[in-house]
Design a protein around this motif. Structure first.
Motif, PDB file in Angstrom:
ATOM      1  N   THR A 520     -11.915 -60.859-103.269  1.00 53.07           N
ATOM      2  CA  THR A 520     -11.115 -61.844-102.526  1.00 53.07           C
ATOM      3  C   THR A 520     -12.011 -62.884-101.867  1.00 53.07           C
ATOM      4  N   LEU A 521     -13.089 -62.434-101.229  1.00 55.48           N
ATOM      5  CA  LEU A 521     -14.008 -63.361-100.560  1.00 55.48           C
ATOM      6  C   LEU A 521     -14.647 -64.318-101.576  1.00 55.48           C
ATOM      7  N   VAL A 522     -15.063 -63.812-102.735  1.00 55.17           N
ATOM      8  CA  VAL A 522     -15.679 -64.666-103.763  1.00 55.17           C
ATOM      9  C   VAL A 522     -14.674 -65.692-104.267  1.00 55.17           C
ATOM     10  N   SER A 523     -13.420 -65.272-104.439  1.00 52.51           N
ATOM     11  CA  SER A 523     -12.393 -66.206-104.913  1.00 52.51           C
ATOM     12  C   SER A 523     -12.202 -67.341-103.917  1.00 52.51           C
ATOM     13  N   SER A 535     -10.977 -65.293-114.644  1.00 53.41           N
ATOM     14  CA  SER A 535     -10.552 -63.925-114.347  1.00 53.41           C
ATOM     15  C   SER A 535     -11.782 -63.036-114.193  1.00 53.41           C
ATOM     16  N   PHE A 536     -11.721 -62.125-113.248  1.00 59.62           N
ATOM     17  CA  PHE A 536     -12.813 -61.193-113.028  1.00 59.62           C
ATOM     18  C   PHE A 536     -12.776 -60.126-114.122  1.00 59.62           C
ATOM     19  N   THR A 537     -13.914 -59.888-114.743  1.00 59.01           N
ATOM     20  CA  THR A 537     -13.990 -58.951-115.863  1.00 59.01           C
ATOM     21  C   THR A 537     -14.911 -57.799-115.505  1.00 59.01           C
ATOM     22  N   PRO A 538     -14.435 -56.577-115.574  1.00 59.15           N
ATOM     23  CA  PRO A 538     -15.311 -55.441-115.259  1.00 59.15           C
ATOM     24  C   PRO A 538     -16.359 -55.224-116.348  1.00 59.15           C
ATOM     25  N   LEU A 539     -17.559 -54.854-115.934  1.00 60.77           N
ATOM     26  CA  LEU A 539     -18.620 -54.498-116.871  1.00 60.77           C
ATOM     27  C   LEU A 539     -18.559 -52.998-117.107  1.00 60.77           C
ATOM     28  N   VAL A 540     -18.279 -52.614-118.327  1.00 61.73           N
ATOM     29  CA  VAL A 540     -18.115 -51.207-118.676  1.00 61.73           C
ATOM     30  C   VAL A 540     -19.094 -50.862-119.786  1.00 61.73           C
ATOM     31  N   ARG A 541     -19.853 -49.814-119.599  1.00 58.75           N
ATOM     32  CA  ARG A 541     -20.773 -49.341-120.639  1.00 58.75           C
ATOM     33  C   ARG A 541     -20.016 -48.373-121.529  1.00 58.75           C
ATOM     34  N   ALA A 542     -19.962 -48.673-122.815  1.00 57.99           N
ATOM     35  CA  ALA A 542     -19.196 -47.832-123.739  1.00 57.99           C
ATOM     36  C   ALA A 542     -19.814 -47.918-125.124  1.00 57.99           C
ATOM     37  N   ARG A 543     -19.413 -47.014-125.989  1.00 61.63           N
ATOM     38  CA  ARG A 543     -19.859 -47.004-127.375  1.00 61.63           C
ATOM     39  C   ARG A 543     -18.687 -46.568-128.250  1.00 61.63           C
ATOM     40  N   ILE A 544     -18.517 -47.249-129.375  1.00 56.66           N
ATOM     41  CA  ILE A 544     -17.428 -46.904-130.288  1.00 56.66           C
ATOM     42  C   ILE A 544     -17.748 -45.571-130.963  1.00 56.66           C
ATOM     43  N   SER A 545     -16.831 -44.623-130.858  1.00 59.90           N
ATOM     44  CA  SER A 545     -17.013 -43.332-131.518  1.00 59.90           C
ATOM     45  C   SER A 545     -15.981 -43.102-132.623  1.00 59.90           C
TER      46      SER A 545
END
Length: 553
Positions: A520-523, A535-545
């Motif tokens: 909210t403060l950054v916006s 839009s704020f996008t979460p950084l998620v570490r993942a791998r296709i299995s």
């Protein structure tokens, strides 16, 4: 059978042709085309080698295996069996401390032998000149990027706290070959000895660590080892090579290479047209000579042997001289673009020496042989009746054979059927329009000749009488002008396409690691400064299995 008398006569005829300038015209036409294509081949081959070397340096090796888990020891054992060098890398992000200061850092632990390709550049202080490093940091020491040292307010020689271990900064890290262009490589690097990473105590269950193993070997060993390695790696691991290092650079190189080859091919085709015209003049001047040779006992195959011997001599001479001139010309081409090439280009290979003679032979066979083949059918009675001539060539032989040769040459050079088809289609349409324009010009001159003076009338009549040759000359000049226009347009479009790979409104500033309670403060801050908030996008570490419930293995 070819007798010494036949050879003597052929040598005298060839010497006379050299003095008359016909063979010289044929040689120069071949020489121009071969020189252009050889120079471009030498130059692009050197650039391709440089890109391959830099791509290997971008990996710090020839092959790289990446994983989120420790790599099995069998990879290194297999590499030793194939005579492949190896080095290990571990890297992760963590916070380091110096008194009351702290900084997020990309900690990289490397083993002996790193890097396998390229070099590390270090400096003794923040203001010293960088130089090539020998080996890796010793135990208890580290090399830090200048931005990290400045951020913590330190100097070379000071110590920092990395986990449970106190480490001394002994050098500034100015450059490492596998410096990333990836999105997440934002923190400055701290380069450690691999054994010190384990002593810091930072590697705990759940730690986000990336493990890498680098491999380097001569190309022959590398290809065999890669096949073995591909059979060993699992779905949680990733194998990269120099082909994957910088695909955008390699794509640009392919486009630029095709542009240069296309410009050289224009010279080759113009030279081919000149060869065809010189061969026709050669044919006309040798009709009486061949008839005379047949009167003294020469057979059809003897005549063809002598004619082909001359053509082979001319093509070999043009191929060797053209390759030599192309070899020298590529150094001039390198000097012209030296400001655009930052890398040091390796020496040229043998490809340019092969391409030149082959192109000379192809042009000679495709464009000079069909008209000269008519000499075989010159009757011996021509010595008595000058109106007797050779049997006219079939249109399929006269035009289809050169076209087939051009098709094979284009496909051999580009190895792209679609591009070859477009080039041939455009060339056929252009040549047809130019030949039609030449015929229209001849027809117009015929009507115009009755309205000009006496001297002009004879000149125009000479052009009209040789209407076919005049039209071919119009084609040659038209192709030259078309080539200049084409290269200008293609060069502009090439630059525009490269620039178009980046979207016009592509972001160039990023905010990373925004916590949920800070959104909210950054916006509000962005809105107060009239900055459109994405839009704020979460950084998620993942791998296709799995893909649609099917394991990717």
């Amino acid at each position: 059978m070819v007798t010494p008398a036949h050879c003597s006569l052929a040598i005298r005829l060839f010497a006379r042709d050299c003095r008359s300038g016909e063979v010289l015209i044929l040689l120069v036409a071949l020489l121009v085309g071969v020189t252009c294509i050889s120079a471009v081949t030498f130059f692009t081959d050197r650039v391709r080698q440089a890109v391959g070397q830099q791509a290997g340096e971008a990996l710090a090796g020839d092959l790289r295996v990446e994983s989120n888990y420790p790599l099995p020891e069998e990879y290194e054992a297999s590499a030793v069996a194939y005579g492949v060098e190896t080095a290990d890398v571990m890297h992760f992000r963590s916070v380091i401390f110096s008194d009351d200061s702290s900084a997020l850092t990309d900690i990289r632990g490397v083993s002996a032998g790193y890097p396998l390709r390229g070099e590390i550049r270090i400096a003794d202080s923040m203001t010293s000149l960088p130089y090539s490093a020998v080996g890796i940091p010793g135990r208890g020491s580290a090399w830090a990027e200048p931005s990290l040292i400045a951020r913590l307010g330190l100097q070379v020689g000071d110590s920092i706290q990395v986990g449970q271990m106190e480490i001394q900064i002994t050098k500034t890290l100015e450059f490492r070959p596998d410096e990333g262009w990836r999105f997440l490589e934002l923190a400055p690097t701290l380069l450690l000895n691999l054994f010190d990473v384990f002593d810091t105590g930072l590697i705990q269950p759940g730690s986000v660590v990336e493990y890498e193993q680098l491999f380097a070997a001569p190309q022959k060993n590398l290809e065999t080892f890669r096949e073995e390695l591909e059979s060993l790696i699992g779905p949680e691991q990733e194998l990269d090579d120099i082909q994957d290092a910088r695909p955008e650079v390699r794509s640009s190189l392919v486009r630029a290479e095709r542009f240069l080859v296309l410009s050289a091919l224009v010279s080759v085709l113009l030279g081919a047209i000149a060869v065809a015209m010189a061969a026709r003049r050669f044919l006309v001047r040798h009709l009486d000579n061949v008839a005379l040779m047949k009167c003294v006992g020469a057979r059809h195959k003897d005549v063809m042997f002598l004619i082909l011997s001359q053509l082979l001599f001319v093509s070999i001479t043009a191929g060797i001289l053209g390759s030599a001139l192309g070899f020298l010309s590529q150094y001039g081409l390198t000097m012209l673009v030296s400001d655009l090439i930052e890398a040091r280009l390796p020496g040229p290979t043998l490809n340019g020496w092969v391409v030149g003679p082959v192109i000379a032979l192809i042009i000679t066979i495709g464009f000079a042989f069909p008209p000269l083949y008519q000499l075989k059918s010159v009757p011996a009675t021509r010595v008595l009746r000058r109106d007797l001539g050779p049997i006219p060539l079939n249109l399929l032989v006269a035009y289809g054979f050169p076209l087939a040769v051009v098709c094979l040459m284009l496909y051999w050079i580009f190895e792209d059927f679609k591009l070859t088809f477009y080039l041939l289609g455009g060339a056929a349409l252009t040549l047809g329009m130019l030949y039609g324009a030449g015929q229209l010009l001849v027809f117009s001159l015929r009507k115009f000749s009755i309205r000009v003076g006496f001297e002009w009338r004879y000149g125009i009549a000479n052009v009209v009488r040789r209407g076919r040759e005049s039209s071919i000359q119009v084609v040659a000049f038209g192709v030259g002008l078309m080539a200049l226009i084409l290269l200008t347009v293609v060069r502009i479009q090439l630059m525009e396409e490269w620039q178009a790979t980046i979207p016009e409104n592509a972001p160039n500033q990023f905010l990373i690691n925004i916590q949920p309670n800070e959104r909210t403060l950054v916006s509000h801050i962005l809105a107060d400064n009239l900055i459109d908030t994405a839009s704020f996008t979460p950084l998620v570490r993942a791998r296709i299995s799995h893909i649609n419930t099917v394991p990717i293995s």
